[in-house]
Design a protein around this motif. Structure first.
Motif, mmCIF file in Angstrom:
data_model
loop_
_atom_site.group_PDB
_atom_site.id
_atom_site.type_symbol
_atom_site.label_atom_id
_atom_site.label_comp_id
_atom_site.label_asym_id
_atom_site.label_seq_id
_atom_site.Cartn_x
_atom_site.Cartn_y
_atom_site.Cartn_z
ATOM 1 N N GLY A 144 -44.414 6.445 34.785
ATOM 2 C CA GLY A 144 -44.065 5.033 34.718
ATOM 3 C C GLY A 144 -43.082 4.695 35.823
ATOM 4 N N VAL A 145 -43.157 3.486 36.309
ATOM 5 C CA VAL A 145 -42.328 3.073 37.438
ATOM 6 C C VAL A 145 -41.432 1.918 37.005
ATOM 7 N N PRO A 146 -40.127 2.130 36.904
ATOM 8 C CA PRO A 146 -39.218 1.044 36.519
ATOM 9 C C PRO A 146 -39.192 -0.054 37.582
ATOM 10 N N THR A 147 -38.911 -1.256 37.140
ATOM 11 C CA THR A 147 -38.740 -2.371 38.053
ATOM 12 C C THR A 147 -37.261 -2.512 38.410
ATOM 13 N N LEU A 148 -36.963 -2.653 39.692
ATOM 14 C CA LEU A 148 -35.570 -2.827 40.091
ATOM 15 C C LEU A 148 -35.518 -3.581 41.415
ATOM 16 N N ARG A 149 -34.353 -4.139 41.691
ATOM 17 C CA ARG A 149 -34.074 -4.761 42.974
ATOM 18 C C ARG A 149 -33.212 -3.806 43.792
ATOM 19 N N PRO A 150 -33.322 -3.847 45.108
ATOM 20 C CA PRO A 150 -32.482 -2.959 45.923
ATOM 21 C C PRO A 150 -31.007 -3.083 45.597
ATOM 22 N N THR A 151 -30.569 -4.274 45.229
ATOM 23 C CA THR A 151 -29.154 -4.459 44.910
ATOM 24 C C THR A 151 -28.748 -3.831 43.588
#
Length: 320
Positions: free
Chosen positions: A241-248
């Protein structure tokens, strides 16, 4: 010959022991009688979900060791009787396998058949993680998820061989001795996140240099919070599974990478070199796979069920 094939995707019950026509080697191929096939989480994902290259019907398996019984036209560097191993060749859950000769590597005389089968996929994965993904050096500290698993044990041994130290994570208390035997200085029992404070205590508040994270989305954030500034979060495994995230969202200027072992052995030259490095570690006693269970090839469904239970440690092998 016989093989394990699926006609549709699903649980272990979709795996069938069937008779198939005996393959013959085409141009550039060798025919191998399989001596042992490795069981990997990749196989579970291919069975359950499919994915690129794994549309049903399909013969499962990607890793193994065997003996060359015939060679096709144009093959000059392999001969009948050679002992060979491979790390990614679909269709390995079979008694016979016709494989491109360039995907096969010769096994040194000092390494037995089962050990050769046990170190290909997981050994090359551990090699990739500890060299190109984050080159472990003396004094480095690594946090290794699933430290009692097949990859985890080999990765721990490789980190130690390169002068690093290891904090291991395991899912059950009974797996702690296995991780320690592989070389982990500290072993923590965790089934989810929330371990970052303890990691910082163990590292004097600094954090680890690298996290080798095969734990999945539940531990993603804690893995990052356990890193020192500019540390490396190596998130590996295609079926986690691939979590969703922002670079910040990334703390402490850390580096996030998704290592794919194929990039470690992208050419024949790289495959031979990296495999030779793994075999050398085995020969000098610094890398020892723990083969926990062996199953007849016909019982591959039971091996998958055992692997998915998360109660196994070390390597599972299928023996035709």
């Amino acid at each position: 010959m016989h093989a394990i094939r699926i006609e549709k995707h699903g649980g272990p019950e979709v795996m069938r022991w069937i008779e198939m026509p005996e393959p013959s080697p085409g141009s550039g191929e060798a025919l191998v009688r399989v001596r042992a096939a490795g069981v990997n989480y990749m196989d579970v994902g291919a069975r359950a979900e499919g994915g690129p290259g794994w549309a049903a019907p399909a013969v499962l398996g990607v890793e193994g060791m065997g003996y060359v019984t015939a060679v096709g036209e144009g093959v000059s560097d392999l001969a009948v009787g050679d002992r060979v191993a491979w790390f990614y060749q679909p269709g390995s859950y079979a008694e016979l396998l016709a494989a491109p000769a360039h995907s096969l590597v010769k096994v040194p005389d000092g390494i037995d058949d089962e050990t050769a089968a046990a170190v290909m996929m997981q050994g090359l994965t551990a090699s990739h993680l500890s060299t190109e993904t984050y080159p472990i050096g003396p004094g480095d500290t690594a946090l290794i998820h699933a430290a009692a698993g097949g990859v985890g044990q080999l990765l721990t041994q490789m980190v130690k061989a390169r002068g690093g130290s290891v904090i291991g994570l395991v899912s059950r208390e009974e797996k702690t001795p296995v991780a320690r035997e592989a070389g982990a200085e500290h072993v923590l029992v965790h089934t989810g996140g929330g371990f970052e404070d303890r990691i910082r205590e163990l590292t004097g508040g600094r954090g680890v240099d690298v996290v080798y994270d095969g734990g999945g989305a539940d531990t993603f954030r804690s893995s990052q919070l356990a890193l020192r500034p500019h540390g490396v979060h190596a998130y590996y495994g295609p079926f986690m599974g691939v979590p969703t995230l922002r670079p910040t969202d990334l703390p402490n200027s850390i580096l996030l990478t998704y290592p794919v072992v194929h990039h470690h052995v992208a050419t024949r030259q790289a495959l031979v070199r990296r495999t030779s490095e793994v075999f050398a570690l085995v020969l000098d006693g610094r890398l020892t796979p723990r083969i926990e269970r062996r199953y007849p090839l016909a019982d591959a469904a039971r091996a998958h069920a055992d692997l998915e239970s998360r109660r196994t440690t070390g390597k599972l092998l299928l023996l035709p």
